[in-house]
Design an enzyme around this catalytic site. Structure first.
Site, PDB file in Angstrom:
ATOM      1  N   ARG A  10       0.832  -1.199   0.000  1.00 30.28           N
ATOM      2  CA  ARG A  10       0.000   0.000   0.000  1.00 30.28           C
ATOM      3  C   ARG A  10       0.868   1.253   0.000  1.00 30.28           C
ATOM      4  O   ARG A  10       2.046   1.231   0.362  1.00 30.28           O
ATOM      5  CB  ARG A  10      -0.887   0.042   1.245  1.00 30.28           C
ATOM      6  CG  ARG A  10      -1.932  -1.040   1.327  1.00 30.28           C
ATOM      7  CD  ARG A  10      -2.916  -0.775   2.461  1.00 30.28           C
ATOM      8  NE  ARG A  10      -2.244  -0.587   3.734  1.00 30.28           N
ATOM      9  CZ  ARG A  10      -2.260   0.552   4.418  1.00 30.28           C
ATOM     10  NH1 ARG A  10      -2.904   1.611   3.945  1.00 30.28           N
ATOM     11  NH2 ARG A  10      -1.643   0.654   5.582  1.00 30.28           N
ATOM     12  N   ASN A  20       7.312   1.722   1.647  1.00 34.75           N
ATOM     13  CA  ASN A  20       7.570   0.666   0.670  1.00 34.75           C
ATOM     14  C   ASN A  20       8.489   1.087  -0.472  1.00 34.75           C
ATOM     15  O   ASN A  20       8.982   0.239  -1.213  1.00 34.75           O
ATOM     16  CB  ASN A  20       6.251   0.143   0.098  1.00 34.75           C
ATOM     17  CG  ASN A  20       5.511  -0.726   1.100  1.00 34.75           C
ATOM     18  OD1 ASN A  20       6.106  -1.558   1.771  1.00 34.75           O
ATOM     19  ND2 ASN A  20       4.204  -0.514   1.218  1.00 34.75           N
ATOM     20  N   ARG A  70      -4.959  -2.044  -6.759  1.00 27.53           N
ATOM     21  CA  ARG A  70      -5.831  -2.373  -5.650  1.00 27.53           C
ATOM     22  C   ARG A  70      -6.854  -1.251  -5.441  1.00 27.53           C
ATOM     23  O   ARG A  70      -6.469  -0.088  -5.312  1.00 27.53           O
ATOM     24  CB  ARG A  70      -5.022  -2.572  -4.371  1.00 27.53           C
ATOM     25  CG  ARG A  70      -5.807  -3.305  -3.278  1.00 27.53           C
ATOM     26  CD  ARG A  70      -5.091  -3.335  -1.950  1.00 27.53           C
ATOM     27  NE  ARG A  70      -3.710  -3.717  -2.020  1.00 27.53           N
ATOM     28  CZ  ARG A  70      -2.931  -3.861  -0.930  1.00 27.53           C
ATOM     29  NH1 ARG A  70      -3.446  -3.644   0.272  1.00 27.53           N
ATOM     30  NH2 ARG A  70      -1.664  -4.177  -1.052  1.00 27.53           N
ATOM     31  N   GLN A 103       6.081 -10.272   2.047  1.00 30.03           N
ATOM     32  CA  GLN A 103       5.742  -8.948   2.563  1.00 30.03           C
ATOM     33  C   GLN A 103       6.909  -7.991   2.342  1.00 30.03           C
ATOM     34  O   GLN A 103       8.050  -8.292   2.709  1.00 30.03           O
ATOM     35  CB  GLN A 103       5.389  -9.041   4.048  1.00 30.03           C
ATOM     36  CG  GLN A 103       4.201  -9.957   4.314  1.00 30.03           C
ATOM     37  CD  GLN A 103       3.788  -9.965   5.768  1.00 30.03           C
ATOM     38  OE1 GLN A 103       2.615  -9.789   6.080  1.00 30.03           O
ATOM     39  NE2 GLN A 103       4.716 -10.181   6.677  1.00 30.03           N
ATOM     40  N   ARG A 157      16.139 -19.853  34.612  1.00 36.59           N
ATOM     41  CA  ARG A 157      17.140 -19.494  33.617  1.00 36.59           C
ATOM     42  C   ARG A 157      16.515 -19.417  32.222  1.00 36.59           C
ATOM     43  O   ARG A 157      15.619 -20.194  31.893  1.00 36.59           O
ATOM     44  CB  ARG A 157      18.276 -20.520  33.595  1.00 36.59           C
ATOM     45  CG  ARG A 157      19.014 -20.695  34.908  1.00 36.59           C
ATOM     46  CD  ARG A 157      20.184 -21.640  34.744  1.00 36.59           C
ATOM     47  NE  ARG A 157      19.786 -22.893  34.104  1.00 36.59           N
ATOM     48  CZ  ARG A 157      20.651 -23.789  33.609  1.00 36.59           C
ATOM     49  NH1 ARG A 157      21.940 -23.563  33.664  1.00 36.59           N
ATOM     50  NH2 ARG A 157      20.211 -24.901  33.064  1.00 36.59           N
TER      51      ARG A 157
END
Length: 224
Positions: A10, A20, A70, A103, A157
């Site tokens: 997007r 992106n 889209r 992705q 631990r």
């Protein structure tokens, strides 16, 4: 029947605007996933980028992949990823058997991850597969200002913790028929364990981007 890779991207990121397409080691972030998919042409028949952003579309086309525009109603902040995958399948004519989800915000993946994971996916006759990594942290909840351990006892631990795993987002493989039912991870999905520092990379902030740049530089220096 074909195996296709889909990279949803997007344009409307809020915390890190235009993330992106921000440069990561000299190329836009989304390009790292495109190049990764292109290296596995023996598995992936076609690569699609699903986006609502003209700049992302332009970059994707420059790298020779197909773009699915889209619609706005599938591009909101709260719209699930599967809706973009389903839209791609409904928009193309290819006879698709498997969808490989990459992705853009997980740009670093072990080199042979897809090859090894896809082999496991086929051998096990699974309908979906997703990557997970072991958690090594002591986790708990804070309720009324009091800490309640979740996966350990106070004083235990770290090396004795019960094995817990997290979905790392590096890779998903799913039958196209499931995607059309709006399912990415089925009840019978195989959790494919990945032990890599890349599993901790998921870019959502400027700090995430800078850390990823640091890892890339260290990796290149180590291999040179």
């Amino acid at each position: 029947m074909k195996n296709i890779a889909i990279i949803p991207a997007r344009g409307g990121s809020k915390r890190l605007p235009n993330k992106n397409i921000l440069p990561l080691h000299g190329i836009p972030l989304i390009v790292h996933s495109i190049l990764y998919a292109q290296k596995d042409s023996t598995i992936i028949d076609e690569i699609y980028v699903s986006t609502d952003d003209e700049k992302i579309k332009e970059i994707a086309l420059q790298y020779g992949v197909k773009v699915i525009d889209r619609p706005e109603n599938l591009s909101g902040d709260f719209e699930p990823t599967v809706s973009a995958l389903k839209h791609v399948l409904e928009s193309i004519e290819a006879d698709v058997e498997n969808v490989i989800l990459l992705q853009a915000t997980n740009p670093l993946r072990p080199q042979n991850l897809l090859e090894q994971a896809f082999e496991m996916y086929q051998k096990g006759n699974y309908d979906s597969l997703f990557t997970v990594s072991r958690n090594h942290q002591k986790l708990g909840k804070i309720v009324e200002n009091k800490f309640h351990p979740f996966n350990y006892s106070i004083g235990q631990r770290s090396q004795d913790l019960e094995p817990l795993f997290f979905e790392n987002g590096l890779l998903y493989i799913t039958k196209a028929s499931l995607i059309l039912q709006e399912i990415i991870i089925s009840e019978k999905a195989f959790p494919y364990e990945v032990n890599s520092i890349f599993a901790n990379v998921d870019i959502d902030t400027q700090e995430d981007l800078e850390y990823t740049e640091y890892l890339l530089r260290k990796l290149i220096t180590h291999n040179s």
